[in-house]
Design an enzyme around this catalytic site. Structure first.
Site, mmCIF file in Angstrom:
data_model
loop_
_atom_site.group_PDB
_atom_site.id
_atom_site.type_symbol
_atom_site.label_atom_id
_atom_site.label_comp_id
_atom_site.label_asym_id
_atom_site.label_seq_id
_atom_site.Cartn_x
_atom_site.Cartn_y
_atom_site.Cartn_z
ATOM 1 N N ARG A 1 12.085 -1.716 5.639
ATOM 2 C CA ARG A 1 11.772 -0.726 4.590
ATOM 3 C C ARG A 1 13.091 -0.084 4.226
ATOM 4 O O ARG A 1 13.742 0.553 5.066
ATOM 5 C CB ARG A 1 10.766 0.307 5.122
ATOM 6 C CG ARG A 1 10.649 1.503 4.198
ATOM 7 C CD ARG A 1 9.465 2.386 4.506
ATOM 8 N NE ARG A 1 8.222 1.748 4.109
ATOM 9 C CZ ARG A 1 7.063 2.392 3.979
ATOM 10 N NH1 ARG A 1 6.977 3.688 4.248
ATOM 11 N NH2 ARG A 1 5.967 1.747 3.610
ATOM 12 N N HIS B 1 6.445 -3.127 -3.325
ATOM 13 C CA HIS B 1 5.723 -2.849 -2.074
ATOM 14 C C HIS B 1 4.658 -3.950 -1.887
ATOM 15 O O HIS B 1 3.461 -3.715 -1.969
ATOM 16 C CB HIS B 1 5.076 -1.463 -2.136
ATOM 17 C CG HIS B 1 4.675 -0.900 -0.808
ATOM 18 N ND1 HIS B 1 4.837 -1.586 0.377
ATOM 19 C CD2 HIS B 1 4.104 0.291 -0.483
ATOM 20 C CE1 HIS B 1 4.393 -0.826 1.379
ATOM 21 N NE2 HIS B 1 3.939 0.305 0.888
ATOM 22 N N GLN C 1 1.637 -3.776 0.759
ATOM 23 C CA GLN C 1 0.579 -2.853 0.351
ATOM 24 C C GLN C 1 -0.350 -3.518 -0.666
ATOM 25 O O GLN C 1 -1.573 -3.401 -0.593
ATOM 26 C CB GLN C 1 1.192 -1.588 -0.262
ATOM 27 C CG GLN C 1 0.157 -0.595 -0.763
ATOM 28 C CD GLN C 1 -0.682 0.008 0.353
ATOM 29 O OE1 GLN C 1 -0.163 0.521 1.321
ATOM 30 N NE2 GLN C 1 -2.003 -0.058 0.212
ATOM 31 N N ASP D 1 -0.586 6.409 -7.600
ATOM 32 C CA ASP D 1 0.384 6.558 -6.508
ATOM 33 C C ASP D 1 1.101 7.886 -6.737
ATOM 34 O O ASP D 1 0.952 8.502 -7.805
ATOM 35 C CB ASP D 1 1.369 5.370 -6.531
ATOM 36 C CG ASP D 1 2.346 5.388 -5.353
ATOM 37 O OD1 ASP D 1 2.047 6.048 -4.330
ATOM 38 O OD2 ASP D 1 3.424 4.756 -5.462
ATOM 39 N N CYS E 1 -2.388 3.944 -2.190
ATOM 40 C CA CYS E 1 -1.751 3.372 -1.000
ATOM 41 C C CYS E 1 -1.569 4.412 0.111
ATOM 42 O O CYS E 1 -1.418 4.057 1.271
ATOM 43 C CB CYS E 1 -0.423 2.737 -1.372
ATOM 44 S SG CYS E 1 0.840 3.911 -1.903
ATOM 45 N N ARG F 1 -4.192 -3.037 5.512
ATOM 46 C CA ARG F 1 -2.766 -3.303 5.754
ATOM 47 C C ARG F 1 -2.628 -4.196 6.985
ATOM 48 O O ARG F 1 -1.856 -5.146 7.007
ATOM 49 C CB ARG F 1 -1.994 -1.993 5.971
ATOM 50 C CG ARG F 1 -1.831 -1.112 4.759
ATOM 51 C CD ARG F 1 -0.989 -1.769 3.685
ATOM 52 N NE ARG F 1 0.334 -2.124 4.140
ATOM 53 C CZ ARG F 1 1.395 -1.310 4.148
ATOM 54 N NH1 ARG F 1 1.271 -0.095 3.680
ATOM 55 N NH2 ARG F 1 2.575 -1.718 4.582
HETATM 56 N N1 NVA Z 1 5.705 4.899 -4.167
HETATM 57 C C1 NVA Z 1 5.635 5.466 -2.847
HETATM 58 C C2 NVA Z 1 4.861 4.573 -1.922
HETATM 59 C C3 NVA Z 1 4.722 5.123 -0.527
HETATM 60 C C4 NVA Z 1 3.991 4.192 0.387
HETATM 61 C C5 NVA Z 1 7.047 5.689 -2.318
HETATM 62 O O1 NVA Z 1 7.903 4.809 -2.477
HETATM 63 O O2 NVA Z 1 7.300 6.758 -1.746
HETATM 64 N N1 CP Z 2 1.203 2.985 2.123
HETATM 65 C C1 CP Z 2 2.250 3.012 2.944
HETATM 66 O O1 CP Z 2 3.144 2.178 2.880
HETATM 67 O O2 CP Z 2 2.216 3.991 3.887
HETATM 68 P P1 CP Z 2 3.403 4.407 4.866
HETATM 69 O O3 CP Z 2 4.500 4.987 4.024
HETATM 70 O O4 CP Z 2 2.768 5.436 5.754
HETATM 71 O O5 CP Z 2 3.859 3.213 5.624
#
Ligand code: NVA
Ligand code: CP
Length: 323
Positions: free
Chosen positions: A119, A146, A149, A242, A282, A310
Protein backbone atom coordinates in the site's frame (compact mmCIF):
# COMPACT_ATOMS: atom_id res chain seq x y z
CA UNK A 1 -4.88 -33.43 9.76
CA UNK A 2 -5.75 -31.95 6.42
CA UNK A 3 -6.91 -34.46 3.86
CA UNK A 4 -4.56 -33.33 1.10
CA UNK A 5 -5.97 -35.54 -1.63
CA UNK A 6 -9.52 -34.42 -0.90
CA UNK A 7 -8.92 -30.71 -1.10
CA UNK A 8 -6.63 -31.00 -4.10
CA UNK A 9 -9.36 -32.85 -6.01
CA UNK A 10 -11.68 -29.95 -5.31
CA UNK A 11 -9.29 -27.42 -6.86
CA UNK A 12 -11.02 -24.60 -8.68
CA UNK A 13 -8.19 -23.28 -10.81
CA UNK A 14 -7.55 -19.66 -11.70
CA UNK A 15 -4.55 -18.85 -13.79
CA UNK A 16 -3.40 -15.28 -14.30
CA UNK A 17 -1.46 -14.21 -17.36
CA UNK A 18 0.53 -11.67 -15.41
CA UNK A 19 2.97 -12.01 -12.49
CA UNK A 20 1.38 -9.19 -10.46
CA UNK A 21 -2.06 -7.85 -9.54
CA UNK A 22 -1.71 -4.07 -9.84
CA UNK A 23 -4.91 -2.95 -11.56
CA UNK A 24 -8.24 -4.45 -12.57
CA UNK A 25 -7.71 -3.06 -16.06
CA UNK A 26 -4.80 -5.48 -16.62
CA UNK A 27 -7.06 -8.52 -16.07
CA UNK A 28 -9.29 -10.08 -18.71
CA UNK A 29 -13.02 -10.50 -18.03
CA UNK A 30 -12.45 -14.28 -17.88
CA UNK A 31 -9.71 -13.88 -15.27
CA UNK A 32 -11.95 -11.67 -13.13
CA UNK A 33 -14.88 -14.10 -13.33
CA UNK A 34 -12.60 -17.00 -12.56
CA UNK A 35 -11.21 -15.20 -9.48
CA UNK A 36 -14.76 -14.48 -8.31
CA UNK A 37 -15.78 -18.12 -8.79
CA UNK A 38 -12.80 -19.24 -6.77
CA UNK A 39 -13.52 -16.67 -4.06
CA UNK A 40 -17.09 -17.98 -3.74
CA UNK A 41 -15.79 -21.53 -3.60
CA UNK A 42 -13.26 -20.80 -0.85
CA UNK A 43 -15.80 -18.70 1.05
CA UNK A 44 -18.05 -21.79 1.14
CA UNK A 45 -15.19 -23.99 2.32
CA UNK A 46 -14.29 -21.52 5.05
CA UNK A 47 -17.92 -21.24 6.24
CA UNK A 48 -18.14 -25.06 6.34
CA UNK A 49 -14.89 -25.27 8.31
CA UNK A 50 -13.17 -27.23 5.51
CA UNK A 51 -9.40 -26.56 5.41
CA UNK A 52 -8.06 -25.24 2.10
CA UNK A 53 -4.30 -24.83 2.54
CA UNK A 54 -3.40 -24.04 -1.07
CA UNK A 55 -0.50 -21.85 0.08
CA UNK A 56 0.92 -24.19 2.68
CA UNK A 57 4.35 -22.93 3.81
CA UNK A 58 4.19 -19.78 1.63
CA UNK A 59 4.97 -16.33 3.05
CA UNK A 60 3.48 -12.98 2.03
CA UNK A 61 5.15 -9.67 2.95
CA UNK A 62 2.75 -6.77 3.62
CA UNK A 63 4.31 -3.32 3.15
CA UNK A 64 2.21 -0.38 4.36
CA UNK A 65 3.12 3.26 3.71
CA UNK A 66 -0.44 4.34 4.69
CA UNK A 67 -2.86 3.29 7.46
CA UNK A 68 -5.12 0.26 7.13
CA UNK A 69 -7.63 -1.83 9.07
CA UNK A 70 -9.35 -4.08 6.50
CA UNK A 71 -6.48 -4.63 4.06
CA UNK A 72 -3.98 -5.58 6.72
CA UNK A 73 -6.26 -7.90 8.68
CA UNK A 74 -7.88 -9.58 5.65
CA UNK A 75 -4.50 -10.34 4.07
CA UNK A 76 -3.06 -11.67 7.33
CA UNK A 77 -6.10 -13.85 8.06
CA UNK A 78 -6.35 -14.92 4.42
CA UNK A 79 -2.77 -16.19 4.37
CA UNK A 80 -3.37 -18.08 7.62
CA UNK A 81 -6.51 -19.73 6.24
CA UNK A 82 -4.56 -20.72 3.11
CA UNK A 83 -1.95 -22.46 5.26
CA UNK A 84 0.68 -19.75 4.85
CA UNK A 85 1.98 -16.82 6.83
CA UNK A 86 2.02 -13.02 6.48
CA UNK A 87 4.62 -10.55 7.74
CA UNK A 88 3.46 -6.98 8.44
CA UNK A 89 6.10 -4.44 7.39
CA UNK A 90 5.32 -0.82 8.21
CA UNK A 91 7.41 1.61 6.17
CA UNK A 92 8.03 3.41 9.48
CA UNK A 93 9.97 0.38 10.72
CA UNK A 94 11.77 -0.91 7.65
CA UNK A 95 14.70 0.75 5.87
CA UNK A 96 12.42 1.80 2.99
CA UNK A 97 11.16 4.58 5.28
CA UNK A 98 14.79 5.73 5.81
CA UNK A 99 15.57 6.01 2.12
CA UNK A 100 16.54 2.50 0.99
CA UNK A 101 15.37 2.32 -2.60
CA UNK A 102 12.17 0.53 -3.56
CA UNK A 103 14.18 -1.46 -6.10
CA UNK A 104 16.70 -2.77 -3.53
CA UNK A 105 13.87 -3.50 -1.07
CA UNK A 106 11.96 -5.46 -3.72
CA UNK A 107 15.04 -7.47 -4.73
CA UNK A 108 15.97 -8.31 -1.14
CA UNK A 109 12.46 -9.21 0.02
CA UNK A 110 11.98 -11.40 -3.07
CA UNK A 111 14.80 -13.60 -1.69
CA UNK A 112 12.78 -14.28 1.48
CA UNK A 113 9.08 -14.27 0.67
CA UNK A 114 6.78 -15.79 -1.97
CA UNK A 115 4.67 -12.68 -2.58
CA UNK A 116 4.45 -9.02 -1.62
CA UNK A 117 1.48 -6.74 -1.03
CA UNK A 118 2.13 -3.01 -0.98
CA UNK A 119 0.00 0.00 0.00
CA UNK A 120 1.73 3.14 -1.19
CA UNK A 121 1.25 6.62 -2.66
CA UNK A 122 2.14 6.94 -6.34
CA UNK A 123 1.12 4.17 -8.70
CA UNK A 124 4.45 4.53 -10.49
CA UNK A 125 6.20 3.41 -7.28
CA UNK A 126 4.34 0.10 -7.20
CA UNK A 127 5.04 -0.45 -10.91
CA UNK A 128 8.77 0.10 -10.30
CA UNK A 129 8.65 -2.12 -7.23
CA UNK A 130 6.95 -4.89 -9.21
CA UNK A 131 9.58 -4.63 -11.96
CA UNK A 132 12.38 -5.23 -9.46
CA UNK A 133 10.57 -7.93 -7.47
CA UNK A 134 10.90 -11.48 -8.70
CA UNK A 135 7.83 -12.60 -6.74
CA UNK A 136 4.19 -11.56 -7.37
CA UNK A 137 3.28 -8.05 -6.20
CA UNK A 138 -0.29 -7.19 -5.17
CA UNK A 139 -1.60 -3.62 -5.06
CA UNK A 140 -3.08 -2.97 -1.60
CA UNK A 141 -3.97 0.62 -2.68
CA UNK A 142 -2.16 3.40 -4.50
CA UNK A 143 -3.34 6.96 -5.15
CA UNK A 144 -4.62 5.77 -8.53
CA UNK A 145 -6.07 2.28 -7.94
CA UNK A 146 -7.59 0.01 -5.28
CA UNK A 147 -8.11 -3.25 -7.18
CA UNK A 148 -8.42 -5.65 -4.22
CA UNK A 149 -11.27 -3.57 -2.83
CA UNK A 150 -13.08 -3.63 -6.14
CA UNK A 151 -12.75 -7.43 -6.39
CA UNK A 152 -14.58 -7.56 -3.02
CA UNK A 153 -17.17 -5.10 -4.34
CA UNK A 154 -17.78 -7.25 -7.44
CA UNK A 155 -18.12 -10.34 -5.26
CA UNK A 156 -20.69 -8.54 -3.10
CA UNK A 157 -22.69 -7.41 -6.14
CA UNK A 158 -22.66 -10.95 -7.55
CA UNK A 159 -23.93 -12.36 -4.26
CA UNK A 160 -26.70 -9.78 -3.88
CA UNK A 161 -27.77 -9.38 -7.53
CA UNK A 162 -26.78 -12.76 -9.02
CA UNK A 163 -25.38 -11.19 -12.21
CA UNK A 164 -23.47 -8.24 -13.65
CA UNK A 165 -24.66 -7.85 -17.25
CA UNK A 166 -26.97 -4.92 -17.67
CA UNK A 167 -26.74 -3.68 -14.08
CA UNK A 168 -26.34 0.05 -13.51
CA UNK A 169 -23.71 1.08 -10.98
CA UNK A 170 -23.51 4.68 -9.87
CA UNK A 171 -20.50 6.19 -8.12
CA UNK A 172 -21.04 9.59 -6.50
CA UNK A 173 -18.15 11.66 -5.16
CA UNK A 174 -14.46 12.04 -5.97
CA UNK A 175 -14.19 10.83 -9.56
CA UNK A 176 -10.42 11.15 -9.51
CA UNK A 177 -9.51 8.79 -6.67
CA UNK A 178 -8.36 5.17 -6.43
CA UNK A 179 -11.86 3.75 -5.82
CA UNK A 180 -13.47 5.59 -8.72
CA UNK A 181 -10.75 4.39 -11.09
CA UNK A 182 -10.84 0.73 -10.03
CA UNK A 183 -14.66 0.72 -10.01
CA UNK A 184 -14.72 2.11 -13.56
CA UNK A 185 -12.28 -0.58 -14.70
CA UNK A 186 -14.09 -3.36 -12.84
CA UNK A 187 -17.62 -2.39 -13.87
CA UNK A 188 -16.93 -2.28 -17.59
CA UNK A 189 -14.86 -5.50 -17.53
CA UNK A 190 -17.84 -7.46 -16.18
CA UNK A 191 -20.40 -5.78 -18.45
CA UNK A 192 -22.01 -3.28 -16.06
CA UNK A 193 -22.96 0.29 -16.92
CA UNK A 194 -21.27 2.76 -14.61
CA UNK A 195 -22.23 6.43 -14.14
CA UNK A 196 -19.79 8.60 -12.23
CA UNK A 197 -21.13 11.82 -10.70
CA UNK A 198 -18.48 14.26 -9.49
CA UNK A 199 -17.93 18.00 -9.18
CA UNK A 200 -16.16 19.82 -12.00
CA UNK A 201 -12.41 19.44 -11.61
CA UNK A 202 -12.69 16.01 -9.91
CA UNK A 203 -13.27 13.92 -13.05
CA UNK A 204 -11.55 10.52 -13.50
CA UNK A 205 -8.08 10.13 -14.98
CA UNK A 206 -8.44 10.50 -18.74
CA UNK A 207 -6.27 7.53 -19.67
CA UNK A 208 -8.20 5.18 -17.36
CA UNK A 209 -11.49 6.51 -18.72
CA UNK A 210 -10.38 6.09 -22.33
CA UNK A 211 -9.20 2.52 -21.74
CA UNK A 212 -12.43 1.64 -19.91
CA UNK A 213 -14.45 2.96 -22.84
CA UNK A 214 -12.42 0.75 -25.20
CA UNK A 215 -12.93 -2.28 -22.92
CA UNK A 216 -16.67 -1.62 -22.70
CA UNK A 217 -17.01 -2.08 -26.47
CA UNK A 218 -16.08 -5.74 -25.98
CA UNK A 219 -18.07 -6.44 -22.82
CA UNK A 220 -21.35 -4.62 -23.46
CA UNK A 221 -20.78 -2.34 -20.47
CA UNK A 222 -20.56 1.44 -20.55
CA UNK A 223 -19.12 4.38 -18.62
CA UNK A 224 -20.39 7.94 -18.39
CA UNK A 225 -19.20 10.87 -16.29
CA UNK A 226 -21.55 13.66 -15.26
CA UNK A 227 -21.67 16.58 -12.83
CA UNK A 228 -25.32 15.75 -12.07
CA UNK A 229 -25.75 13.23 -9.20
CA UNK A 230 -29.51 12.75 -9.79
CA UNK A 231 -28.93 11.81 -13.42
CA UNK A 232 -26.21 9.35 -12.35
CA UNK A 233 -28.28 7.68 -9.61
CA UNK A 234 -31.42 7.35 -11.72
CA UNK A 235 -32.48 3.66 -11.85
CA UNK A 236 -29.18 2.48 -10.35
CA UNK A 237 -28.95 -1.09 -9.03
CA UNK A 238 -25.78 -0.30 -7.09
CA UNK A 239 -24.93 3.05 -5.45
CA UNK A 240 -21.33 3.56 -4.33
CA UNK A 241 -19.40 6.37 -2.73
CA UNK A 242 -16.03 6.91 -1.05
CA UNK A 243 -14.42 9.52 1.17
CA UNK A 244 -14.09 13.03 -0.23
CA UNK A 245 -10.52 13.32 1.09
CA UNK A 246 -8.37 10.29 0.44
CA UNK A 247 -5.21 9.43 2.38
CA UNK A 248 -2.40 11.82 1.46
CA UNK A 249 -4.80 14.65 0.45
CA UNK A 250 -5.49 15.94 3.95
CA UNK A 251 -4.27 19.46 3.05
CA UNK A 252 -7.21 19.78 0.66
CA UNK A 253 -9.84 18.73 3.22
CA UNK A 254 -11.58 22.11 3.67
CA UNK A 255 -11.70 22.85 -0.06
CA UNK A 256 -13.07 19.38 -0.73
CA UNK A 257 -15.80 19.72 1.90
CA UNK A 258 -17.06 22.74 -0.01
CA UNK A 259 -16.64 21.23 -3.49
CA UNK A 260 -18.50 18.00 -2.69
CA UNK A 261 -21.52 19.40 -0.76
CA UNK A 262 -23.99 18.56 -3.54
CA UNK A 263 -22.56 15.03 -3.89
CA UNK A 264 -23.61 13.48 -0.58
CA UNK A 265 -25.34 10.09 -0.82
CA UNK A 266 -28.52 10.65 1.18
CA UNK A 267 -32.16 9.53 1.22
CA UNK A 268 -33.25 12.26 -1.17
CA UNK A 269 -30.66 11.24 -3.77
CA UNK A 270 -31.24 7.51 -3.36
CA UNK A 271 -34.96 7.90 -4.07
CA UNK A 272 -33.88 8.08 -7.71
CA UNK A 273 -32.23 4.63 -7.58
CA UNK A 274 -34.11 1.35 -8.16
CA UNK A 275 -36.25 0.25 -5.22
CA UNK A 276 -33.97 -2.72 -4.54
CA UNK A 277 -30.64 -0.90 -4.95
CA UNK A 278 -27.69 -1.87 -2.79
CA UNK A 279 -25.29 0.62 -1.23
CA UNK A 280 -21.52 0.01 -1.13
CA UNK A 281 -18.69 1.92 0.57
CA UNK A 282 -15.16 0.55 0.91
CA UNK A 283 -14.85 2.08 4.43
CA UNK A 284 -13.69 3.88 6.47
CA UNK A 285 -16.75 6.16 6.08
CA UNK A 286 -17.49 9.66 7.29
CA UNK A 287 -21.17 9.81 8.23
CA UNK A 288 -22.53 13.28 7.51
CA UNK A 289 -19.98 13.92 4.76
CA UNK A 290 -20.05 11.61 1.71
CA UNK A 291 -22.95 9.53 3.10
CA UNK A 292 -25.65 9.98 5.73
CA UNK A 293 -26.04 7.54 8.63
CA UNK A 294 -29.53 6.61 7.43
CA UNK A 295 -28.10 5.30 4.15
CA UNK A 296 -24.94 3.55 5.36
CA UNK A 297 -26.74 2.05 8.37
CA UNK A 298 -30.01 1.50 6.47
CA UNK A 299 -31.68 -1.49 4.78
CA UNK A 300 -30.00 -1.07 1.40
CA UNK A 301 -26.47 -1.00 2.80
CA UNK A 302 -24.29 -4.11 2.36
CA UNK A 303 -21.05 -2.50 3.52
CA UNK A 304 -20.20 -5.17 6.08
CA UNK A 305 -20.73 -8.01 3.58
CA UNK A 306 -18.45 -5.98 1.33
CA UNK A 307 -15.81 -5.63 4.06
CA UNK A 308 -15.96 -9.38 4.78
CA UNK A 309 -15.54 -10.12 1.09
CA UNK A 310 -12.08 -8.49 1.14
CA UNK A 311 -10.95 -11.71 2.80
CA UNK A 312 -12.55 -14.08 0.28
CA UNK A 313 -11.68 -12.11 -2.86
CA UNK A 314 -8.05 -11.69 -1.82
CA UNK A 315 -7.65 -15.39 -1.04
CA UNK A 316 -8.53 -16.09 -4.68
CA UNK A 317 -5.96 -13.51 -5.85
CA UNK A 318 -3.27 -14.93 -3.55
CA UNK A 319 -3.97 -18.48 -4.68
CA UNK A 320 -3.91 -17.52 -8.37
CA UNK A 321 -0.58 -15.71 -8.08
CA UNK A 322 1.30 -17.72 -5.45
CA UNK A 323 0.31 -21.39 -5.72
N1 NVA B 1 -10.00 6.58 -1.34
C1 NVA B 1 -9.67 6.15 -0.01
C2 NVA B 1 -9.82 4.67 0.13
C3 NVA B 1 -9.52 4.15 1.52
C4 NVA B 1 -9.63 2.67 1.61
C5 NVA B 1 -8.24 6.57 0.31
O1 NVA B 1 -7.35 6.42 -0.54
O2 NVA B 1 -8.01 7.07 1.42
N1 CP C 1 -11.21 -0.35 2.40
C1 CP C 1 -9.96 -0.39 2.84
O1 CP C 1 -9.01 -0.56 2.08
O2 CP C 1 -9.82 -0.30 4.19
P1 CP C 1 -8.46 -0.10 4.99
O3 CP C 1 -7.92 1.25 4.65
O4 CP C 1 -8.89 -0.19 6.43
O5 CP C 1 -7.51 -1.19 4.63
Amino acid sequence: MVNKVKWQQEWVGTTMNQKDFLTIGECTPDELMSLLDDALYMKKLQKQGVPHPYLSGKVLGLIFEKSSTRTRVSFEVGMLQLGGHAIFLSSKDIQLGRGETASDTAKVLSRYVDGLMIRTFSHTSIEEFAQSATVPVINGLTDLHHPCQVMADLLTILEHKGKFAGLKMCYVGDGNNNMAHSLIEGAVKVGMNISVACPEGYEPNEVILHQAKLASKQTGGSVIVTNNPIEAVKNADVVVTDVWTSMGMEDEHEARLQAFQAFQVNEELCQHAKKDYIFLHCLPAHRGEEVTAEIIDGNHSVVFDEAENRLHAQKAILKALMS
